[in-house]
Design a protein around this motif. Structure first.
Motif, PDB file in Angstrom:
ATOM      1  N   TRP A   1      -7.670  -1.440  -0.117  1.00  0.00           N
ATOM      2  CA  TRP A   1      -7.550  -2.920  -0.021  1.00  0.00           C
ATOM      3  C   TRP A   1      -7.256  -3.639  -1.141  1.00  0.00           C
ATOM      4  O   TRP A   1      -7.714  -3.357  -2.089  1.00  0.00           O
ATOM      5  CB  TRP A   1      -9.204  -3.532   0.481  1.00  0.00           C
ATOM      6  CG  TRP A   1      -9.064  -5.138   0.445  1.00  0.00           C
ATOM      7  CD1 TRP A   1      -9.783  -5.887  -0.168  1.00  0.00           C
ATOM      8  CD2 TRP A   1      -8.334  -5.774   1.297  1.00  0.00           C
ATOM      9  NE1 TRP A   1      -9.530  -7.242  -0.036  1.00  0.00           N
ATOM     10  CE2 TRP A   1      -8.806  -7.328   1.079  1.00  0.00           C
ATOM     11  CE3 TRP A   1      -7.364  -5.867   2.406  1.00  0.00           C
ATOM     12  CZ2 TRP A   1      -8.200  -8.320   1.469  1.00  0.00           C
ATOM     13  CZ3 TRP A   1      -6.867  -6.684   3.009  1.00  0.00           C
ATOM     14  CH2 TRP A   1      -7.145  -8.236   2.612  1.00  0.00           C
TER      15      TRP A   1
ATOM     16  N   ASP B   1      -0.527   0.730   7.470  1.00  0.00           N
ATOM     17  CA  ASP B   1      -1.085  -0.586   6.887  1.00  0.00           C
ATOM     18  C   ASP B   1      -1.188  -1.691   7.947  1.00  0.00           C
ATOM     19  O   ASP B   1      -0.518  -1.547   8.853  1.00  0.00           O
ATOM     20  CB  ASP B   1      -0.175  -0.836   5.543  1.00  0.00           C
ATOM     21  CG  ASP B   1       0.987  -1.378   5.658  1.00  0.00           C
ATOM     22  OD1 ASP B   1       1.444  -1.563   7.070  1.00  0.00           O
ATOM     23  OD2 ASP B   1       1.936  -1.523   4.590  1.00  0.00           O
TER      24      ASP B   1
ATOM     25  N   ILE C   1     -15.408  -6.685   5.388  1.00  0.00           N
ATOM     26  CA  ILE C   1     -15.092  -6.057   6.589  1.00  0.00           C
ATOM     27  C   ILE C   1     -15.898  -6.661   7.547  1.00  0.00           C
ATOM     28  O   ILE C   1     -17.122  -6.232   7.779  1.00  0.00           O
ATOM     29  CB  ILE C   1     -14.753  -4.647   6.587  1.00  0.00           C
ATOM     30  CG1 ILE C   1     -13.857  -4.122   5.525  1.00  0.00           C
ATOM     31  CG2 ILE C   1     -14.286  -4.182   8.044  1.00  0.00           C
ATOM     32  CD1 ILE C   1     -13.824  -2.706   5.489  1.00  0.00           C
TER      33      ILE C   1
ATOM     34  N   ILE D   1     -11.374  -9.113   6.362  1.00  0.00           N
ATOM     35  CA  ILE D   1     -10.782  -7.889   7.240  1.00  0.00           C
ATOM     36  C   ILE D   1     -11.408  -7.754   8.722  1.00  0.00           C
ATOM     37  O   ILE D   1     -12.605  -7.745   8.568  1.00  0.00           O
ATOM     38  CB  ILE D   1     -10.660  -6.568   6.588  1.00  0.00           C
ATOM     39  CG1 ILE D   1     -10.421  -6.695   4.896  1.00  0.00           C
ATOM     40  CG2 ILE D   1      -9.793  -5.564   6.981  1.00  0.00           C
ATOM     41  CD1 ILE D   1     -10.653  -5.520   4.151  1.00  0.00           C
TER      42      ILE D   1
ATOM     43  N   LEU E   1      -4.748  -3.958   4.077  1.00  0.00           N
ATOM     44  CA  LEU E   1      -5.487  -2.542   4.527  1.00  0.00           C
ATOM     45  C   LEU E   1      -4.620  -1.470   4.600  1.00  0.00           C
ATOM     46  O   LEU E   1      -3.704  -1.555   5.460  1.00  0.00           O
ATOM     47  CB  LEU E   1      -6.326  -2.779   5.400  1.00  0.00           C
ATOM     48  CG  LEU E   1      -7.265  -1.864   6.104  1.00  0.00           C
ATOM     49  CD1 LEU E   1      -8.187  -1.349   5.098  1.00  0.00           C
ATOM     50  CD2 LEU E   1      -7.991  -2.060   7.384  1.00  0.00           C
TER      51      LEU E   1
ATOM     52  N   VAL F   1     -12.408   3.922   7.602  1.00  0.00           N
ATOM     53  CA  VAL F   1     -12.065   2.808   6.777  1.00  0.00           C
ATOM     54  C   VAL F   1     -13.610   2.296   6.596  1.00  0.00           C
ATOM     55  O   VAL F   1     -13.568   1.718   5.442  1.00  0.00           O
ATOM     56  CB  VAL F   1     -11.458   1.732   7.881  1.00  0.00           C
ATOM     57  CG1 VAL F   1     -11.307   0.227   7.246  1.00  0.00           C
ATOM     58  CG2 VAL F   1      -9.947   2.290   7.926  1.00  0.00           C
TER      59      VAL F   1
ATOM     60  N   ILE G   1     -11.217   1.247  -1.445  1.00  0.00           N
ATOM     61  CA  ILE G   1     -12.283   0.532  -0.795  1.00  0.00           C
ATOM     62  C   ILE G   1     -13.468   0.986  -1.455  1.00  0.00           C
ATOM     63  O   ILE G   1     -13.731   2.172  -1.485  1.00  0.00           O
ATOM     64  CB  ILE G   1     -12.196   0.695   0.854  1.00  0.00           C
ATOM     65  CG1 ILE G   1     -11.003  -0.461   0.983  1.00  0.00           C
ATOM     66  CG2 ILE G   1     -13.598   0.269   1.329  1.00  0.00           C
ATOM     67  CD1 ILE G   1     -11.270  -0.503   2.676  1.00  0.00           C
TER      68      ILE G   1
END
Length: 303
Positions: free
Chosen positions: A64, A27, A77, A154, A6, A51, A69
């Motif tokens: 990602w 990251d 996520i 994630i 990420l 995010v 994303i």
């Protein structure tokens, strides 16, 4: 080559004249526990919301696996918001099943996942209770179950340990380690820096919307000011005298803790200590993450 990380790359965000984020960059790698720490208002929650796509950044990118994303990616996520996001009048089991289905799980699989995570997090006996009837600690456990129920790739958790008792902290820590062990990148914010120090592979310290320090706990602590602990039983309280660049942090019995600034000489400190009589201890001490955090934050306030 797959790059299962990420990435938050140069993300900026303003609200009028207020700069919330200024080129935020870091990251979180596959299988890594990343601690995201900073004072209230430093920009942690804003970063997490960008995010998730709850907010849009003014500049920068979130990626990602090397790709921007998308809405589809965001379904992978598991998110735990700081303000929490459960329906208070909905029963625990029904709510978790519903949330799992929103992420695309079939009904039978969603029910099994809800049962598994309530069992794992110690709230299986409360599946038929409304969320509002649970203690704050149990609501927190259910909120974590909501982040995990769809088997995310994630994890983004905003203050997941807030308000938990020590047993629940241990359960939560174990679950996060397990998910990291499965290759899931885990980023979480917390003000419990002793816990962050114990749990995380890497830590990022945020100040005024910027990442000001990032690395392993050992790397961050090694970069802090040098501290010495000196045990001089016969020395007067002011034995350090006018040693340049040396600051006394405190005394405990005959032990003195010192911080050495730029240009300070530890051998000069040792010489001054020996001049007072026997020296029972002369050791470097690395600052804790909490001490380092205070130093970084106060440095920003002095500018």
């Amino acid at each position: 080559m797959s790059d299962r990380r990420l990435e938050i790359d140069g993300v900026s965000k303003r609200y009028g004249e207020t700069v919330a984020l200024r080129e935020m960059t870091f990251d979180v790698r596959a299988g890594e526990l990343f601690g995201f720490v900073g004072s209230n208002g430093a920009g942690k929650t804003t970063t997490m919301r960008i995010v998730l796509g709850v907010l849009a950044g003014d500049a920068g990118a979130v990626r990602w696996d090397g790709e921007p994303i998308t809405l589809e990616t965001r379904r992978l996520i598991g998110y735990m918001p700081e303000e929490r996001g459960l329906y208070p009048r909905m029963k625990v089991g029904e709510q978790l099943t519903y949330l799992a289905r929103l992420h695309g799980m079939a009904a039978p699989a969603a029910r099994r996942a809800a049962e598994r995570w309530t069992e794992r997090l110690g709230v299986a006996g409360r599946r038929d209770d409304e969320v509002q009837k649970l203690s704050l600690g149990n609501q927190q456990r259910v909120q974590l179950a909501a982040a995990l129920v769809h088997d995310p790739r994630i994890l983004v958790l905003d203050e997941p340990f807030s308000g938990l008792d020590p047993v629940a902290v241990d359960v939560m820590s174990e679950v996060l380690r397990e998910k990291a062990g499965e290759g899931v990148p885990v980023v979480f914010s917390s003000h419990q820096l002793d816990l962050v120090q114990r749990l995380c592979d890497r830590v990022g310290i945020v100040r005024s919307g910027q990442m000001v320090a990032c690395g392993t706990v050992d790397e961050l602590r090694a970069g802090g000011a040098v501290r010495l602990v000196v045990d001089v039983p016969q020395a007067p309280p002011d034995w350090t005298g006018a040693l340049p660049g040396v600051r006394v942090l405190g005394h405990e019995g005959s032990r003195t803790e010192l911080e050495l600034g730029a240009g300070a000489d530890d051998q000069a400190v040792l010489k001054a200590a020996l001049a007072t009589g026997p020296v029972h201890e002369f050791a470097r001490r690395r600052p804790s993450l909490t001490e380092l955090f205070r130093s970084v934050v106060s440095e920003g306030e002095q500018r």
